[in-house]
Write an enzyme that holds these catalytic residues in place. Structure first.
Site, PDB file in Angstrom:
ATOM      1  N   GLN A 244      -9.285 -18.967  52.935  1.00  5.56           N
ATOM      2  CA  GLN A 244      -8.546 -18.205  53.390  1.00  5.56           C
ATOM      3  C   GLN A 244      -8.070 -17.173  52.476  1.00  5.56           C
ATOM      4  O   GLN A 244      -9.041 -18.102  51.259  1.00  5.56           O
ATOM      5  CB  GLN A 244      -7.018 -20.155  53.687  1.00  5.56           C
ATOM      6  CG  GLN A 244      -7.785 -20.616  52.294  1.00  5.56           C
ATOM      7  CD  GLN A 244      -7.131 -21.895  52.384  1.00  5.56           C
ATOM      8  OE1 GLN A 244      -6.263 -23.047  53.805  1.00  5.56           O
ATOM      9  NE2 GLN A 244      -7.396 -23.352  52.105  1.00  5.56           N
ATOM     10  N   ASP A 298      -4.168 -30.234  47.460  1.00  7.55           N
ATOM     11  CA  ASP A 298      -2.982 -29.781  45.716  1.00  7.55           C
ATOM     12  C   ASP A 298      -3.119 -31.441  45.245  1.00  7.55           C
ATOM     13  O   ASP A 298      -2.587 -31.116  44.393  1.00  7.55           O
ATOM     14  CB  ASP A 298      -1.922 -29.607  46.402  1.00  7.55           C
ATOM     15  CG  ASP A 298      -1.116 -30.381  46.881  1.00  7.55           C
ATOM     16  OD1 ASP A 298      -1.287 -31.585  47.217  1.00  7.55           O
ATOM     17  OD2 ASP A 298      -0.435 -29.687  48.091  1.00  7.55           O
ATOM     18  N   ASP A 318      -9.970 -32.732  52.753  1.00  7.00           N
ATOM     19  CA  ASP A 318      -9.632 -31.033  52.925  1.00  7.00           C
ATOM     20  C   ASP A 318     -10.867 -30.324  53.007  1.00  7.00           C
ATOM     21  O   ASP A 318     -12.238 -30.242  52.554  1.00  7.00           O
ATOM     22  CB  ASP A 318      -8.797 -30.698  51.364  1.00  7.00           C
ATOM     23  CG  ASP A 318      -8.071 -30.034  51.678  1.00  7.00           C
ATOM     24  OD1 ASP A 318      -7.869 -28.638  51.617  1.00  7.00           O
ATOM     25  OD2 ASP A 318      -6.911 -30.093  51.589  1.00  7.00           O
ATOM     26  N   ASP A 352     -14.071 -31.237  57.708  1.00  4.83           N
ATOM     27  CA  ASP A 352     -12.690 -30.063  59.080  1.00  4.83           C
ATOM     28  C   ASP A 352     -12.288 -32.149  59.018  1.00  4.83           C
ATOM     29  O   ASP A 352     -13.629 -32.898  59.746  1.00  4.83           O
ATOM     30  CB  ASP A 352     -13.284 -29.842  60.104  1.00  4.83           C
ATOM     31  CG  ASP A 352     -12.453 -29.589  61.345  1.00  4.83           C
ATOM     32  OD1 ASP A 352     -11.851 -28.929  61.269  1.00  4.83           O
ATOM     33  OD2 ASP A 352     -12.791 -30.889  62.210  1.00  4.83           O
ATOM     34  N   ALA A 353     -10.768 -32.020  59.702  1.00  4.70           N
ATOM     35  CA  ALA A 353     -11.010 -33.876  59.378  1.00  4.70           C
ATOM     36  C   ALA A 353     -10.635 -33.628  60.946  1.00  4.70           C
ATOM     37  O   ALA A 353     -10.735 -35.173  60.983  1.00  4.70           O
ATOM     38  CB  ALA A 353      -9.251 -33.778  59.808  1.00  4.70           C
ATOM     39  N   ASP A 370      -1.058 -34.266  56.165  1.00  3.03           N
ATOM     40  CA  ASP A 370      -0.524 -33.413  55.662  1.00  3.03           C
ATOM     41  C   ASP A 370      -1.393 -32.151  55.212  1.00  3.03           C
ATOM     42  O   ASP A 370      -2.015 -31.199  54.078  1.00  3.03           O
ATOM     43  CB  ASP A 370      -0.546 -33.915  53.991  1.00  3.03           C
ATOM     44  CG  ASP A 370      -0.002 -33.000  52.871  1.00  3.03           C
ATOM     45  OD1 ASP A 370       1.389 -32.021  53.755  1.00  3.03           O
ATOM     46  OD2 ASP A 370      -0.028 -33.170  51.957  1.00  3.03           O
TER      47      ASP A 370
END
Length: 516
Positions: A244, A298, A318, A352-353, A370
């Site tokens: 991204q 974050d 993440d 990857d979750a 989240d």
């Protein structure tokens, strides 16, 4: 004479292979640009690839009219591709920054169709030229098409593993266009004896090549100034990761993180979001020893979790290591998350979750989801029945699960669809929403294996916003955003469950946010 014909035919095959590499790169480049600026990656890739192939069909049809001066026609087609495709993403950022909404999509699709049409003219001309030299039609067609298909594979691999991560969207377009023009100049020189007015055509090619070189050197900086206009505050950090576009802006102390253009937090009010994400789940969990955070690179959810001495381990999953690295090393973010990643209880997994939950054998007392909103196919799978079933299977008895679930005000049907999908995974839910000024009204879903009892929940740690009394108020929804959803005629709209095989939530999400 025969030897000369063989050399010329080989030059044509090489040219067809190289321009095919360039063609496939432009095809996927337009999809990537559309995904970044317009969202919904699957939709944008589908549209751009379809338009590009349609353009190629149109170009192939037009090529029938090109019967003379084949080499010169090929050269000028490459020159046109160089100019139009080379400046495509550069101008797309300008259109997005300065023109009205919707013009960027129109510009992208128009450019895709035009470049596709020009690409479609290339191969028939080269096949005819090979045949003209003396190669049989059957043999020339087979060899040119082989060069085309093999070049397509090479182009795709180059874009994914080299050009996009190293060059970015703007510089890649200029660089690949230089290759198109370079091939044209090389063919022009190779067939120099056939070309009338050679110097004029050669000079034009050199001028275009120099212009594209300037684009490689300076275009990205100018495009950055265009991109800056898409954001309210000055950009202080930008990076294209494997997954991204990461952008940080800052103005008068307000730090904002954007991923692919979507706001992730504003430092002025993020505590409202993260306190609501973390503390109701912690207050309703029987144990607080093992915590799982999906997303949250974050580190701001970690900051809230570190207020609990009972916590033994915090596993953060993440996908993008660049976001986590930013949370660790960027001075502004690290200060905001209070250097949460330095806590020895934190364990980071860059996975990857969905895949993590499939292979992980652990059980967790509190799970915090989240993750970004479900605005494309990749993210939609993280809002499916199958995903919530995996979450349930990793939740200890008495444990709590909290899911960020977009805005119940702006995307009411999406919010309640997520809620119904969670319930379909045999989980009991409670619904909360909170006003986060930078986001607006934002929704969360608290879920447990057992019935959720917020009446007994107590916020025991220090907070800036959330209190035990205030928690009860987050569960009240107005009549216009409750579960009774009606259409324009007043008929009740059935709430659908989102699954892997039927990802209904994407279309609902896109429709809901279209006017915001």
């Amino acid at each position: 004479m025969i030897e000369d014909s063989i050399k010329r035919s080989k030059a044509i095959y090489w040219a067809s292979g190289i321009v095919s590499v360039c063609g496939i790169i432009f095809e996927v480049l337009f999809g990537a640009a559309g995904s970044y600026l317009l969202g919904d990656g699957v939709k944008q890739y589908t549209l751009t690839i379809s338009l590009f192939l349609t353009g190629m069909g149109i170009g192939a049809s037009i090529s029938e009219k090109v019967t003379k001066k084949l080499i010169l026609s090929f050269v000028w087609i490459e020159y046109l591709i160089g100019i139009i495709a080379g400046f495509s993403t550069f101008l797309l950022f300008g259109v997005s920054a300065f023109l009205s909404s919707g013009m960027d999509a129109f510009f992208l699709y128009a450019i895709t169709l035009i470049v596709g049409a020009l690409t479609g003219v290339e191969l028939p001309i080269l096949i005819r030229k090979a045949n003209e030299i003396g190669v049989t039609v059957k043999k020339s067609t087979a060899k040119v098409l082989f060069s085309d298909y093999a070049g397509g594979l090479i182009g795709g691999l180059l874009f994914v593993y080299l050009l996009r991560p190293e060059f970015g969207l703007v510089k890649t377009a200029f660089f690949v266009a230089m290759i198109n023009v370079g091939v044209a100049i090389w063919i022009l020189l190779y067939f120099k004896s056939e070309i009338k007015g050679f110097k004029r055509h050669f000079s034009a090619g050199i001028a275009i090549f120099i212009l594209l070189t300037a684009g490689v050197l300076f275009g990205e900086e100018t495009a950055f100034s265009f991109e800056q206009k898409l954001y309210r505050d000055p950009i202080i950090y930008t990076e294209r990761s494997e997954y991204q576009q990461i952008i940080l802006t800052k103005e008068q102390g307000d730090l904002r993180l954007f991923l692919d253009g979507q706001l992730q937090f504003s430092s002025s009010d993020e505590y409202r979001y993260h306190e609501t994400l973390v503390h109701p789940a912690m207050a309703t969990a029987e144990s607080k020893e093992k915590i799982l955070i999906l997303g949250g690179g974050d580190g701001l959810a970690l900051r809230e979790l570190q207020k609990y001495e009972e916590v033994d381990s915090m596993t953060l999953v993440d996908l993008d290591p660049k976001v986590v690295e930013l949370g660790k090393t960027n001075r502004d973010i690290a200060s905001l998350n209070e250097h949460a990643f330095e806590d020895g209880r934190v364990h980071v997994k860059n996975e990857d979750a969905f895949q993590f939950l499939q292979h992980d054998q652990g059980f967790y007392d509190v799970i915090l989801v989240d993750l970004p909103d479900p605005n494309n196919e990749s993210l939609s799978k993280l809002y499916t029945l199958e995903f919530y079933q995996l979450l349930r299977n990793h939740l200890t008895p008495g444990g709590s699960l909290m899911i960020q679930a977009t805005s119940p005000t702006f995307a009411t049907e999406v919010y309640w669809s997520i809620n119904k999908t969670v319930q379909a995974a045999n989980l009991k839910t409670a619904n909360l929403h909170v006003d986060v000024p930078s986001f607006g009204d934002w929704g969360f879903i608290l879920a447990k294996r057992e019935a959720v009892n917020l009446d007994e929940a107590v916020i025991e740690v220090e907070t800036k916003f959330l209190t035990t009394e205030g928690l009860k108020g987050l569960t009240t929804f107005g009549k216009d955003i409750d579960q009774e959803i009606t259409d324009e005629k007043g008929n009740t709209v059935p709430i659908e469950i989102n699954t892997l095989t039927r990802p209904t939530i994407i279309e609902k999400y896109e429709k809901a946010w279209r006017n915001y």
